[in-house]
Design a protein around this motif. Structure first.
Motif, PDB file in Angstrom:
ATOM      1  N   MET A 270       0.723   6.996  -5.046  1.00 42.90           N
ATOM      2  CA  MET A 270       1.291   8.207  -4.459  1.00 42.90           C
ATOM      3  C   MET A 270       2.730   7.988  -3.979  1.00 42.90           C
ATOM      4  O   MET A 270       3.497   8.939  -3.860  1.00 42.90           O
ATOM      5  CB  MET A 270       0.409   8.696  -3.305  1.00 42.90           C
ATOM      6  N   TRP A 271       3.103   6.730  -3.731  1.00 44.45           N
ATOM      7  CA  TRP A 271       4.485   6.429  -3.335  1.00 44.45           C
ATOM      8  C   TRP A 271       5.479   6.953  -4.366  1.00 44.45           C
ATOM      9  O   TRP A 271       6.569   7.415  -4.019  1.00 44.45           O
ATOM     10  CB  TRP A 271       4.636   4.915  -3.169  1.00 44.45           C
ATOM     11  N   TRP A 272       5.075   6.911  -5.637  1.00 44.40           N
ATOM     12  CA  TRP A 272       5.979   7.333  -6.703  1.00 44.40           C
ATOM     13  C   TRP A 272       6.317   8.822  -6.649  1.00 44.40           C
ATOM     14  O   TRP A 272       7.355   9.246  -7.183  1.00 44.40           O
ATOM     15  CB  TRP A 272       5.361   7.014  -8.061  1.00 44.40           C
TER      16      TRP A 272
ATOM     17  N   LEU B 263      10.704   9.616  -4.523  1.00 48.78           N
ATOM     18  CA  LEU B 263      11.513  10.794  -4.845  1.00 48.78           C
ATOM     19  C   LEU B 263      12.309  11.286  -3.648  1.00 48.78           C
ATOM     20  O   LEU B 263      13.387  11.871  -3.799  1.00 48.78           O
ATOM     21  CB  LEU B 263      10.615  11.917  -5.358  1.00 48.78           C
ATOM     22  N   ASP B 264      11.781  11.071  -2.452  1.00 50.05           N
ATOM     23  CA  ASP B 264      12.432  11.548  -1.228  1.00 50.05           C
ATOM     24  C   ASP B 264      12.355  10.442  -0.178  1.00 50.05           C
ATOM     25  O   ASP B 264      11.530  10.496   0.744  1.00 50.05           O
ATOM     26  CB  ASP B 264      11.723  12.822  -0.734  1.00 50.05           C
ATOM     27  N   PRO B 265      13.188   9.421  -0.296  1.00 46.48           N
ATOM     28  CA  PRO B 265      13.094   8.263   0.600  1.00 46.48           C
ATOM     29  C   PRO B 265      13.268   8.671   2.062  1.00 46.48           C
ATOM     30  O   PRO B 265      14.111   9.513   2.390  1.00 46.48           O
ATOM     31  CB  PRO B 265      14.244   7.366   0.149  1.00 46.48           C
ATOM     32  N   PRO B 266      12.437   8.081   2.960  1.00 48.02           N
ATOM     33  CA  PRO B 266      12.596   8.381   4.383  1.00 48.02           C
ATOM     34  C   PRO B 266      13.967   7.934   4.875  1.00 48.02           C
ATOM     35  O   PRO B 266      14.500   6.926   4.400  1.00 48.02           O
ATOM     36  CB  PRO B 266      11.472   7.577   5.052  1.00 48.02           C
TER      37      PRO B 266
END
Length: 301
Positions: free
Chosen positions: A254-256, A261-264
């Motif tokens: 799910m990280w992908w 896609l939207d880095p913290p």
């Protein structure tokens, strides 16, 4: 005369290894200039992203159940193990209603780094297979340059597109079940879709299917090193290690479609006094970066 020429070429390549890397001709220029395979026993040398191929075999442009695409690239060469695998797979997919497969890049005639494109595909053990169901297996050379594959990823990059259908997943499953396959790279939404329908018995083949960006129109099959190819290095860590013995259908997947896609947002680190040196890639390699056997592959008739 041919033996003398081969000796002199090998000598020149060996001498070149002593020249500073910045002054050497790039390996992709040398391997990209070779349009035919070496007349040697088939062997894969090195790593998937830093190696070469001896005794390569050309995938015929057209078979009963496949067509090689983008013929102008001359990348339909591979280790005999890969050519056999692709022929077998193209036949097996007929049982789910596909007439065969469109085969993309495999390798250059002698492997090695490419003039453009892939970082891997250097030992003839990687192949890109289009996720487009063939509508014809009698395409002309011009048509094979013109048409494209089908994008299986939606515009938001988090889910599959309307082009995806369960039979695409079945093709990937048939490929992953082959014991010759080490791993398969797919766009993350396709892996997520496969996980939605997975059962416990699917764990072993599903862990071979690895999410990776840039694979939304094809899936990339990587074979294990063929038995007896001692100078070939199978990739580590293994797919079992990467998935902790599971199927890979977990938070790492799910990280992908979240943080990737939207880095913290993080506090920006202090700027270093010197910029970090650019990481060298396949296009930067010289012969000194490749296994020593690759000089012989390059110089062989």
């Amino acid at each position: 005369m041919g033996a003398i020429r081969t000796f002199l070429t090998t000598f020149a390549l060996t001498f070149a290894l002593a020249i500073p890397a910045a002054a050497q001709t790039k390996a992709n220029q040398l391997f990209g200039a070779k349009g035919s395979p070496s007349r040697q026993a088939p062997a894969a040398y090195g790593e998937y992203s830093k190696g070469c191929l001896a005794g390569g075999v050309q995938m015929p442009e057209t078979g009963r159940t496949w067509q090689a695409m983008r013929l102008s690239r001359n990348r339909n060469w591979g280790h005999p193990e890969m050519i056999d695998f692709l022929g077998d797979l193209s036949h097996r997919v007929q049982r789910i209603g596909w007439p065969g497969l469109y085969i993309g890049d495999i390798s250059q005639a002698r492997g090695g780094p490419m003039l453009s494109g892939h970082a891997s595909h250097q030992m003839g053990l990687d192949a890109d297979i289009w996720m487009r169901k063939p509508h014809s297996l009698t395409l002309s050379r011009a048509e094979r340059e013109r048409i494209g594959s089908t994008d299986m990823r939606s515009a938001n990059q988090r889910t599959v597109s309307g082009n995806y259908s369960p039979d695409v997943g079945q093709v990937i499953q048939i490929a992953a079940l082959d014991p010759r396959v080490d791993r398969i790279f797919v766009t993350p939404p396709v892996k997520i879709e496969l996980c939605k329908r997975a059962t416990r018995k699917d764990r072993k083949w599903l862990q071979k299917v690895r999410p990776l960006s840039g694979h939304n129109t094809h899936f990339h099959v990587r074979l294990k090193c063929p038995r007896g190819d001692r100078a070939c290095e199978t990739q580590r860590p293994t797919v079992d290690d990467l998935s902790n013995g599971g199927s890979g259908c977990d938070e790492t997947l799910m990280w992908w479609v979240t943080d990737y896609l939207d880095p913290p947002k993080r506090t920006a680190p202090a700027k270093p006094s010197k910029p970090a040196p650019r990481k060298r890639g396949a296009r930067d390699y010289t012969m000194a970066d490749l296994p020593r056997q690759c000089a012989q592959v390059l110089s062989a008739p």
